[in-house]
Design an enzyme around this catalytic site. Structure first.
Site, PDB file in Angstrom:
ATOM      1  N   GLY A  28       0.744  -1.987  -0.318  1.00 41.76           N
ATOM      2  CA  GLY A  28       0.009   0.000   0.030  1.00 41.76           C
ATOM      3  C   GLY A  28       0.340   0.770   0.150  1.00 41.76           C
ATOM      4  N   THR A  29       0.549   1.951  -0.689  1.00 44.45           N
ATOM      5  CA  THR A  29       1.668   3.705  -0.756  1.00 44.45           C
ATOM      6  C   THR A  29      -0.678   4.840  -0.639  1.00 44.45           C
ATOM      7  OG1 THR A  29       2.386   3.128  -2.666  1.00 44.45           O
ATOM      8  CG2 THR A  29       2.735   4.974  -2.334  1.00 44.45           C
ATOM      9  N   GLY A  30       0.057   5.745   0.600  1.00 43.95           N
ATOM     10  CA  GLY A  30      -0.460   7.128   0.851  1.00 43.95           C
ATOM     11  C   GLY A  30       0.402   7.918   0.627  1.00 43.95           C
ATOM     12  N   TYR A  32       1.683  10.106   2.806  1.00 46.40           N
ATOM     13  CA  TYR A  32       2.925  10.695   3.610  1.00 46.40           C
ATOM     14  C   TYR A  32       3.097   8.924   3.974  1.00 46.40           C
ATOM     15  CZ  TYR A  32      -0.507   9.990   6.915  1.00 46.40           C
ATOM     16  OH  TYR A  32      -1.558   9.647   8.121  1.00 46.40           O
ATOM     17  N   THR A  34       4.227   4.207   3.223  1.00 51.54           N
ATOM     18  CA  THR A  34       4.344   2.943   2.835  1.00 51.54           C
ATOM     19  C   THR A  34       3.630   1.565   3.958  1.00 51.54           C
ATOM     20  OG1 THR A  34       5.922   3.098   2.387  1.00 51.54           O
ATOM     21  CG2 THR A  34       4.948   4.137   0.645  1.00 51.54           C
ATOM     22  N   VAL A  35       2.502   0.886   3.252  1.00 54.94           N
ATOM     23  CA  VAL A  35       3.136  -0.154   3.608  1.00 54.94           C
ATOM     24  C   VAL A  35       3.550  -0.994   2.801  1.00 54.94           C
ATOM     25  CG1 VAL A  35       1.085  -1.497   5.520  1.00 54.94           C
ATOM     26  CG2 VAL A  35       0.403   0.713   4.204  1.00 54.94           C
ATOM     27  N   ASP A 144     -13.148   8.207  10.328  1.00 50.08           N
ATOM     28  CA  ASP A 144     -13.300   8.040   8.983  1.00 50.08           C
ATOM     29  C   ASP A 144     -13.465   6.349   8.719  1.00 50.08           C
ATOM     30  OD1 ASP A 144     -11.880   8.546   6.524  1.00 50.08           O
ATOM     31  OD2 ASP A 144     -10.217   8.223   6.849  1.00 50.08           O
TER      32      ASP A 144
END
Length: 481
Positions: A28-30, A32, A34-35, A144
């Site tokens: 996963g990437t956001g 700010y 990363t997973v 959220d």
């Protein structure tokens, strides 16, 4: 809590470091963070998910949110909440070691299937509700909730877990906030319109998630934020898509959650108590103990010849046992439980037939003998006394039809008729003046309420045959992300 966090900065204090893990792949990437999927070195080589956050590019508020998330996850421990196992800081980066959820997220699950059957939607919502009930007990508001933040694990059984507490705050239903946070498509109208809000915003998000599960899209799906805001501002009516149908209980919950005005929205207590979710019979350890106690009482009543009481107790116990059975992952325990449940089902059916045939046995339990013996004459008297009240007379006829369907084993129609008649009679008795008619009406309502609860237990037994197929279906639809 700050002191607790500061301790994790030291890498020479026996605390975890990145060297303790073998990074396998990015999952996963956001903006700010990363997973990564990783394996803990040594020991049982546990598979985990590591969220790596570059703190050097974060604003002060973003860092505060991250620290709040870490502090919350240190406290929150629940089967339906993603567990934080460790965290540490290194060279400007914050690493959060989380439980690895091998089933991806609910968003991907929905996309693969387009829309979910009501039974599967109920399972996921029940698990989400259990998590929210736990969060409310700690005065935590997620802020959220969306399918992307609801992760799935496949072992030992398919389980939904709430994740990503980056916006979560301590917030009760009596406190208010103005801060803008969350994802617009799932954001409650009061947040999107920058109005005062409280913890009830999570309930709107649950409604949107439920809608998307059932119909494959959010109720206010829009091509732009401006279009979304306009739909919210206009309080555009939310409707069931054409060609789709859901049960009355499902629709009632959905529309009660999706109320634009938070004061009209379902309360948390009513949400947790809603019939569609049936949290009262969820597969928990506490409910397993209740089921055992009910069976013991049923066997005792059966032995004493009180077949009416035994039938109702067996039926109620099945409402607890069936979810336990469908949720049991261990093959041997499941097989053993299935044998016991089948025995309870068979005995309940035999007792029901005896009750319907009028074979009341010894009927020595306190109060019930008189109640049953007086039912026939008392009911006929009630029918005569009800002739002057059209609604009451019609409702009593519906109840009779419901009893006939029950005798024939048509449980769906029996429950439908009994619910309809009780929906009329219960409000009527509140207006009924003291007297003989009120006494008889109250007695009949109690009988039909008990019968309705017993029918629910018998209807729950369908899951015994359906569960293996449904379980495989759930597993097949769930893929690694």
């Amino acid at each position: 809590m700050t002191t607790q966090l500061n301790k994790s900065k030291g890498e020479n204090m026996g605390l975890p470091t990145l060297n303790d893990y073998l990074i396998l792949e990015k999952i996963g990437t956001g903006s700010y963070a990363t997973v990564h999927r990783a394996v803990r070195k040594g020991g049982n080589r546990e598979v985990v998910a590591i969220k790596c956050v570059d703190s050097t590019i974060l604003s002060k508020s973003a860092i505060d949110n991250l620290l709040t998330e870490i502090n919350l996850l240190q406290i929150l421990k629940h089967n339906n909440i993603v567990e934080m196992k460790d965290f540490f800081w290194h060279e400007g980066r914050i690493y959060i070691v989380m439980e690895y959820c091998d089933g991806g997220d609910l968003s991907s699950f929905i996309k693969r299937k387009s829309q979910l059957p009501e039974t599967i939607c109920r399972k996921f919502l029940q698990q989400l509700a259990l998590a929210l009930r736990y969060l409310r007990s700690h005065d935590v508001c997620h802020l959220d909730l969306k399918p992307q933040n609801l992760l799935l694990t496949r072992k030992p059984v398919l389980t939904l877990k709430v994740g990503d507490f980056g916006f979560a705050q301590y917030l009760s239903t009596s406190e208010s906030k103005f801060t803008m946070c969350g994802s617009p498509l799932y954001m409650a109208p009061e947040i999107l319109l920058r109005r005062e809000y409280d913890a009830r915003v999570d309930l709107w998000s649950v409604g949107v998630i439920m809608y998307e599960c059932l119909f494959g899209k959010a109720p206010y799906s829009s091509s732009s934020l401006e279009e979304l805001v306009e739909k919210i501002k206009s309080c555009k009516t939310i409707e069931i898509p054409k060609g789709c149908s859901v049960s009355p209980e499902c629709k009632n919950l959905l529309m009660s959650l999706l109320k634009h005005d938070p004061n009209e929205r379902l309360s948390f207590d009513d949400f947790f108590a809603h019939e569609f979710l049936d949290l009262a019979h969820a597969p928990t350890e506490e409910n397993h103990e209740k089921a055992i106690a009910l069976i013991q009482s049923a066997v005792k009543a059966d032995t004493e010849g009180d077949i009416e009481e035994a039938f109702h107790l067996y039926s109620e116990a099945l409402r607890y046992f069936i979810p336990q059975l469908t949720n049991e992952a261990d093959h041997d325990r499941r097989k053993h439980l299935r044998v016991r449940v089948n025995e309870y089902i068979n005995r309940a059916e035999k007792l029901k037939a005896m009750c319907m045939a009028g074979n009341s046995g010894k009927l020595e339990s306190s109060g019930r003998k008189e109640l049953l013996q007086g039912t026939s004459f008392g009911y006929q008297e009630l029918r005569i006394l009800s002739k002057s009240t059209t609604d009451m007379a019609s409702a009593l006829e519906m109840g009779e039809v419901g009893e006939q369907y029950l005798a024939e084993g048509n449980y769906d129609l029996a429950l439908e008729k009994l619910r309809a008649c009780l929906g009329i009679l219960v409000p009527l008795i509140n207006k009924e003046p003291p007297g003989r008619r009120r006494e008889l009406l109250n007695q009949q309502i109690e009988i039909w309420l008990t019968q309705a609860e017993s029918i629910k237990g018998l209807l729950a037994t369908r899951a015994v045959d359906d569960s293996p197929k449904e379980s495989k279906h759930l597993q097949d639809q769930c893929v690694l992300q």
